[in-house]
Design an enzyme around this catalytic site. Sequence first.
Site, short mmCIF file in Angstrom:
data_model
loop_
_atom_site.label_atom_id
_atom_site.label_comp_id
_atom_site.label_asym_id
_atom_site.label_seq_id
_atom_site.Cartn_x
_atom_site.Cartn_y
_atom_site.Cartn_z
N CYS A 225 0.82 -1.21 0.00
CA CYS A 225 0.00 0.00 0.00
C CYS A 225 0.86 1.26 0.00
CB CYS A 225 -0.98 -0.01 1.15
SG CYS A 225 -0.25 -0.40 2.71
N ASN A 226 2.13 1.11 0.36
CA ASN A 226 2.98 2.30 0.39
C ASN A 226 3.96 2.41 -0.77
OD1 ASN A 226 2.02 3.59 2.62
ND2 ASN A 226 3.27 2.40 4.03
N HIS B 256 18.87 0.28 -1.96
CA HIS B 256 17.44 0.55 -1.80
C HIS B 256 16.68 -0.72 -1.43
CE1 HIS B 256 13.62 2.59 -2.40
NE2 HIS B 256 13.22 1.53 -3.07
N SER C 291 10.40 2.64 5.22
CA SER C 291 8.96 2.59 5.48
C SER C 291 8.44 3.90 6.04
CB SER C 291 8.66 1.48 6.48
OG SER C 291 9.13 0.26 6.00
N GLU D 42 8.70 -0.94 10.96
CA GLU D 42 7.48 -1.74 10.97
C GLU D 42 7.77 -3.10 10.32
OE1 GLU D 42 5.61 -2.58 8.21
OE2 GLU D 42 6.47 -1.35 6.63
N GLN E 217 5.90 -5.45 8.70
CA GLN E 217 5.18 -6.10 7.58
C GLN E 217 5.98 -6.14 6.29
OE1 GLN E 217 3.72 -3.87 9.53
NE2 GLN E 217 1.74 -4.66 10.23
N GLY F 289 -17.49 5.28 26.21
CA GLY F 289 -17.49 6.07 24.99
C GLY F 289 -17.03 5.23 23.81
#
Lengths: 270, 449
Positions: free
Chosen positions: B50-51, B100, B110, B115, B117, B190
């Site tokens: 997704c990134n 890279h 990231s 992270e 994933q 709440g």
Amino acid sequence: MNALFFKITLALYFLGTLAFLAYLLAGKKETFSRFSLVTTGIGFAFHTITLIMRMFESGYVSLTHLSDAMDFFAWSLVMVFLLVELRFHIHVLGSFVLPLALISLLSGAVLPAEIRSPDTVLHRAWVYVHTAMALLGAVAFAIAFLVGVMYLIQERLLKSKQFNNLYNKLPSLDILDDLNYKAVILGFGLLTMGIIIGAWGAGNVSGWYWDPREIFSLAIWLFYLIVLHGRITVGWRAKKAAYLAIIGFIGVIVSFVGVDLIWKGQHSFL
Amino acid sequence: MDIIVVGLNHRTAPIEIREKLSISDAQLREALIRLKSCHGIDEGVILSTCNRVEICAVVQQVQTGFQRIKEFFEDHHTGLSADEWNACLYLYSADEAIRHVFRVASSLDSMVIGEPQVLGQLKEAFDTAMHQKATGVILNKVFRKAISVAKRVRTETKIAENAVSISFAAVELAKKIFGRLDGKEALLVGAGEMAELAVRHLVDNGVQKVMITTRNFDNAIDLAKRFDGIPLRMEEFPRVLAEADILICSTGASHYVITEEHIDKAIQRRKNRPIFLIDISVPRNIDPHVNRIDNVFLYDIDDLQSIVDTNLEGRQKEALKAEEIVSEELITLNKWLKSLEVVPTITALRTKAEDIRRIEVNKFLSKLGELTPDQRETIEGLAASIVNKLLHSPLVVLKDEARSENGALYAEAVRRLFNLDKDPPQRPHRADSGKEDEADPGEESVTRK
């Protein structure tokens, strides 16, 4: 020979203490961690050898001498720490245990160290069991005390929202409170047995009489009884339990050393 | 032969463009086949998350390779004009391309550094490419190395330690108070996205019972269904306060919903068992004075945010160490890549043969004693001719293959067969050219899988 081994033990415990304190203050989690443990482990081995050699040299197990008692206390304290470390991996406990073990070993060494033959009354099996029980009880109370101190530090860090290295290294409040509880139960059990054996043995020899040590021991026993009762019934846990463990251990020290130095009774260490 | 990376990520392209260019799992196989069929592209791996959407490829020539990959993107996606996304593309080649890939695998590139994933996604992208036979000797090596670098970074730095989101920070605090969260009870007062996320993490970490109360009872019922929890009416919550070990407050109220008196009573009924209060509402809903009560730990949104900020800073520091590891590993990979070039291999093979010829001829001549110059010449000629005849065909093949996609493979084979590396590593059981550096613990664990 055994004086040399004793010095090696002292040196290793000193190194262990330094390493554990460095571990406590160092930023990285793993720095000094292994070194402190290895030093302490080797120190403990030397300590054990020293105690065994001393036993063979004098021909009997010496616990009734104050310096020997301190020695045995330090030895048991380190042993308990090593066991807790093996089982629960609370490495940071060493940063608190080692200084106390070192202090008690040093103060024991400062006292006159020559081995005197004890009088016949004290040279009996029940005396050993009685003394050993009482000393091991004191070790358990010492652990409860140290864990209590750790609890108060961690509690303060959590309240004031300071997330420093100390915060990262100290275990959770729940674990500390649980260890405190277990240590107090264990100490209380050992002290109870120590007192019962002492009373029974003394009844056979000279009868129970109210000397300062007996009075103090009973007071301590009563104090921990109330502490345990309070935890179960009215919830003296967490912060309160930590304070109580600290107060209790101060009492133990007074009874352990203070009584001996202030009142020189029959019951005192020689 | 060059390695390039072409793509775009969260820094260079907005989500509107990333989502248009992204390649779904279902499309991936077909895309790999298409990529492989592009002229001038020898090997390729497509990583689409997704990134980021990026393609790592081994190409004959950097600029034409770049052009091919652009065309590949154009073919794949309609609806956007090329100008729109061309500006977002980055191109890395040679060392920078490998760096890279290493950085992406190690989660240094990231959005949230460290992270976990992305490593899994990269592994999957590589596996799929390998199964589609889109990779060859070079990318196999590069990606396996990247995975091992990522593992090294994970074990040697603290880049993945400590929470970097509000809800995880809350879970970590809860663990510092309660140790294990198994069997603990949570009360949510709440609603709100962040509060729900915190509850979700708490449940994932062992919290067994969740009580939920909202102003609108229907909402509480809805939420309770999601967490398998118990819905409560708003006026009921002071009654159950003593049961909750962890309380998350997130209402829209403009006053203190939970007061010192509430908590004082609760703590007494709890017999001093600690209680952890999380107030993520703005304005605050829990009286801050509550924190003065013993065994009560109150954290508001700013407290949690400052934990997150500190942890992020910590990760930045660790990232510097990680970059060093990446640089180190880049050097070792480069050594290997150098050895794959065909021309040095040809030279090395010739030198080696020449050395052997010279030594053997000299040995032989000294044994024969006095010889006439003619005889000498004949013997030397014999040796030279054997060497030349033997080498002729391997050299021809090497030169031919130098321009093909298998060049590296042949060079590698020749280097092994003729033992051309100056300090030959002793690896009798080696079967796979892609797995080197056994000393590297990270890679070892990869190869065992």
